[in-house]
Design an enzyme around this catalytic site. Sequence first.
Site, mmCIF file in Angstrom:
data_model
loop_
_atom_site.group_PDB
_atom_site.id
_atom_site.type_symbol
_atom_site.label_atom_id
_atom_site.label_comp_id
_atom_site.label_asym_id
_atom_site.label_seq_id
_atom_site.Cartn_x
_atom_site.Cartn_y
_atom_site.Cartn_z
ATOM 1 N N ASP A 1 0.024 0.286 -13.364
ATOM 2 C CA ASP A 1 0.759 -0.644 -12.709
ATOM 3 C C ASP A 1 0.468 -2.061 -12.862
ATOM 4 O OD1 ASP A 1 3.176 -1.145 -11.050
ATOM 5 O OD2 ASP A 1 2.033 -0.777 -9.147
ATOM 6 N N TYR B 1 1.537 -6.609 -12.201
ATOM 7 C CA TYR B 1 1.155 -7.296 -11.170
ATOM 8 C C TYR B 1 1.896 -8.570 -11.634
ATOM 9 C CZ TYR B 1 -1.094 -9.407 -7.151
ATOM 10 O OH TYR B 1 -1.550 -9.723 -5.868
ATOM 11 N N HIS C 1 5.408 -12.857 -6.592
ATOM 12 C CA HIS C 1 4.851 -11.719 -5.722
ATOM 13 C C HIS C 1 3.033 -12.041 -5.750
ATOM 14 C CE1 HIS C 1 3.721 -7.634 -4.160
ATOM 15 N NE2 HIS C 1 2.921 -7.494 -5.451
ATOM 16 N N ARG D 1 -5.675 -12.793 1.074
ATOM 17 C CA ARG D 1 -6.727 -13.603 1.079
ATOM 18 C C ARG D 1 -6.531 -15.261 1.633
ATOM 19 N NH1 ARG D 1 -6.054 -10.979 -3.568
ATOM 20 N NH2 ARG D 1 -5.056 -12.598 -4.592
ATOM 21 N N GLU E 1 7.567 -1.087 -2.931
ATOM 22 C CA GLU E 1 7.335 -2.335 -3.846
ATOM 23 C C GLU E 1 8.660 -2.078 -5.004
ATOM 24 O OE1 GLU E 1 3.606 -2.965 -5.496
ATOM 25 O OE2 GLU E 1 3.098 -3.959 -3.761
ATOM 26 N N GLU F 1 10.054 -2.196 -8.427
ATOM 27 C CA GLU F 1 9.724 -2.485 -9.636
ATOM 28 C C GLU F 1 10.411 -1.881 -10.860
ATOM 29 O OE1 GLU F 1 5.561 -1.423 -9.934
ATOM 30 O OE2 GLU F 1 5.178 -1.789 -8.023
ATOM 31 N N ASP G 1 6.931 1.716 -5.767
ATOM 32 C CA ASP G 1 5.434 2.116 -5.594
ATOM 33 C C ASP G 1 5.180 1.990 -3.971
ATOM 34 O OD1 ASP G 1 2.837 1.935 -6.121
ATOM 35 O OD2 ASP G 1 2.738 0.038 -6.323
ATOM 36 N N ARG H 1 -0.020 -0.779 3.473
ATOM 37 C CA ARG H 1 -0.621 -2.041 3.250
ATOM 38 C C ARG H 1 -1.935 -1.933 4.071
ATOM 39 N NH1 ARG H 1 1.277 -3.950 -1.075
ATOM 40 N NH2 ARG H 1 3.789 -4.205 -1.008
ATOM 41 N N GLN I 1 -4.416 -0.244 2.356
ATOM 42 C CA GLN I 1 -4.948 -0.898 0.980
ATOM 43 C C GLN I 1 -5.741 -2.373 1.445
ATOM 44 O OE1 GLN I 1 -1.216 -2.712 -0.832
ATOM 45 N NE2 GLN I 1 -2.438 -3.739 -2.416
ATOM 46 N N TYR J 1 -9.396 -1.939 -0.813
ATOM 47 C CA TYR J 1 -9.202 -2.631 -1.986
ATOM 48 C C TYR J 1 -10.343 -3.208 -2.887
ATOM 49 C CZ TYR J 1 -7.880 -7.497 -1.463
ATOM 50 O OH TYR J 1 -7.961 -8.929 -1.342
ATOM 51 N N LYS K 1 -1.624 3.470 -2.159
ATOM 52 C CA LYS K 1 -0.786 3.548 -3.115
ATOM 53 C C LYS K 1 -0.562 4.931 -3.898
ATOM 54 C CE LYS K 1 -0.139 -0.991 -4.335
ATOM 55 N NZ LYS K 1 1.122 -1.936 -4.427
ATOM 56 N N THR L 1 4.766 7.441 -5.681
ATOM 57 C CA THR L 1 5.595 6.578 -6.438
ATOM 58 C C THR L 1 6.823 7.280 -6.790
ATOM 59 O OG1 THR L 1 3.201 5.810 -7.205
ATOM 60 C CG2 THR L 1 5.360 4.985 -8.445
ATOM 61 N N THR M 1 5.514 -5.532 -8.081
ATOM 62 C CA THR M 1 6.663 -6.063 -7.546
ATOM 63 C C THR M 1 7.430 -6.976 -8.076
ATOM 64 O OG1 THR M 1 5.525 -5.342 -5.469
ATOM 65 C CG2 THR M 1 7.427 -6.766 -4.959
ATOM 66 N N GLU N 1 6.032 -9.325 1.979
ATOM 67 C CA GLU N 1 6.586 -10.507 1.549
ATOM 68 C C GLU N 1 7.698 -10.987 2.494
ATOM 69 O OE1 GLU N 1 6.383 -11.592 -3.046
ATOM 70 O OE2 GLU N 1 6.211 -9.327 -2.959
#
Lengths: 390, 390
Positions: B106, B108, B113, B122, B179, B181, B213, B217, B220, B224, B233, B237, B324, B338
């Site tokens: 997968d 990114y 996104h 972060r 997500e 995708e 996906d 959250r 995750q 992560y 995740k 899927t 995403t 988002e």
Amino acid sequence: MTTVDVPAGSPFGPENLPYGVYSVGGGAPRVGVRLGDSAVDLAALLGDDVFAAPSLNPFLAQGAARWAAVRAAITERVAGKVPAAAVHPIGEVALHLPFEVADYVDFYASEHHASNLGRLFRPGSEPLMPNWKHLPVGYHGRSGTVVVSGTDIVRPSGQRKAPDADAPAFGPSVRLDIEAELGFVVGVGSPIGTSIPTSAFAEHVFGAFLVNDWSARDLQAWEYVPLGPNLGKSFATSVSPWIVPLAALEAARVPLPGQDPQPLPYLREQEPWGLDIDLVVEWNGEEVARPCYREMYWSPAQMLAHMTVNGASARTGDMFASGTISGPGKHERGAFIELTWGGKEPVTVKGEERTFLLDGDEVTISATAPGPDGTTIGFGEVTGRILPAR
Amino acid sequence: MTTVDVPAGSPFGPENLPYGVYSVGGGAPRVGVRLGDSAVDLAALLGDDVFAAPSLNPFLAQGAARWAAVRAAITERVAGKVPAAAVHPIGEVALHLPFEVADYVDFYASEHHASNLGRLFRPGSEPLMPNWKHLPVGYHGRSGTVVVSGTDIVRPSGQRKAPDADAPAFGPSVRLDIEAELGFVVGVGSPIGTSIPTSAFAEHVFGAFLVNDWSARDLQAWEYVPLGPNLGKSFATSVSPWIVPLAALEAARVPLPGQDPQPLPYLREQEPWGLDIDLVVEWNGEEVARPCYREMYWSPAQMLAHMTVNGASARTGDMFASGTISGPGKHERGAFIELTWGGKEPVTVKGEERTFLLDGDEVTISATAPGPDGTTIGFGEVTGRILPAR
């Protein structure tokens, strides 16, 4: 008919009986066990076609009761006369990948390794992330590049960025490393939406083997934020050809060294799945490390329970590995980046100061565990040689 | 004999011909194409047993020349009379996972996104990591939990830690997300030690499909660092059942929106593999987003070139997904984290303020692309409903 000789003190005595897939003289690969210095053809020995297969998967899927029955049958048969056609000197067989790898998850279960890597990759920060003592951290690796011991490893190329460079450059990895690990293979899976408790570990996992998780540290350092390692690991992962059944590791089971804080209930064990296994890492034939598995913080039963607690299914052939096995002592570190402290403290290999792998280098990882009645259980070895980048 | 009717304006006209695996009345799954509102049995239409298989993999492995020849043969046959037994109304067939997933990576690849997630995960740091514009960041997902559209999704449980808590707690995810995708499937792989240049994309990749996906959250966010997403995740899927061949997407190919800095040579494209695809995300039947694929920073040809540049092999059935798909506008965001800015700005769904998924919710992602001569290429949909945690 013949008998299978087992040299005194062999780590492949009748208390071990690891399973592998081998071929003779270019013939069809088939399932056998190793006994002494012989491979024994199980289809020929037991007359069961599940072993006339190029992988262990069909047998693995049959489940723990069947694994026990077959082990008992082999033990009984090899104590007496067996068909001569079923026995091949180990030097005359070609060994293959023993199972088809479904998903592959690599953990990070050594506190010493995770702390060392944290210090090296994130200097100035806490070496262990806040989650590390609460869950066995892991990530999915590339199943398609799991190769059997003896397969040459082409030096990977990729992007790496020097600390003082503005932009990354492309080229062969200049910090090619190993990770000495223990791997486990799932025989009986679990459906999606369910999980495997720690107490059911031996009903699902068939056995253990050695893993060399080749790692390009320069590629890894540049790519790994925020989604984890990818190209720095995905080029190749080597596994030893003989799968030691859990049944052969009963005498090796030990408590974990201790978990503080106590993990959440789904990670607690009713019976210990720590394992008293000693590894030896040889670099061009010279011993450079002796990692010991009994120092690992998280057990394989905890890894499997964690991996499925979210309802992820498990499948026959799923492989998971411990992450680098490193103990507290410098000579117990299972990766060269730790042994040489990021390349700053070279080790001496055949009289030369060395840090990371050069083309032509060969690394061999071997291991043993205590067996019943003072015997030794051998894992054999996982070996690989570095070829120049293409 | 019969003819296959195609309603005027159908996104499944003869210029599309996506491939899937279906069964009728509990019979054996087999390969077909969708035409209008029918599934057409390819083994029956073409008399070729490669399609009398429960997955597309055998056909995918045959390669690009064969894909083109079969597409031409289907196009010619369905323009005339076809055996009545080869045609099934779409409402009467059960759709299955169209291919056996080998490895799943997968990516990114949406700048919007990645920037949004960076701000949310972060806060206070640069939203994009320094590597992001130099390589398509990606990680391996769990192949064994890829499921076909329509499969119910059991809410995953796991560890999550509240910002003000001392320790993590265990329980059902309370921040369950999607997500939206685009996925790609490799037909013809590449041997270990070699790589696939961007120019060879269409010789290796067979087609594209939609991916949801599903993402927990809260799990995750806690797990992560430093090795990437895992349990957040790996529970499921979902993929759409019809694989749109690249040959049907010729009119949808567009240049990328622009890459600055210019990527390293191995990532440069001789011809564009941006794709002009419009997605619609519906939450309980109400449209909540319209992400557009043409905004993606990295192309699928760049993803495959990157994935193999280190010598990692590719295999038939390897799946990779874009990550995403989010555009610059708020209504173009392909994940609820988002759209609702981490749950702080609820969206209205059927008159209720909503942030993350509740039990019983259903999400459907659909997409279309321009076809030749003003036609429309439909991807169909990927849908799934949330069941309560077990």
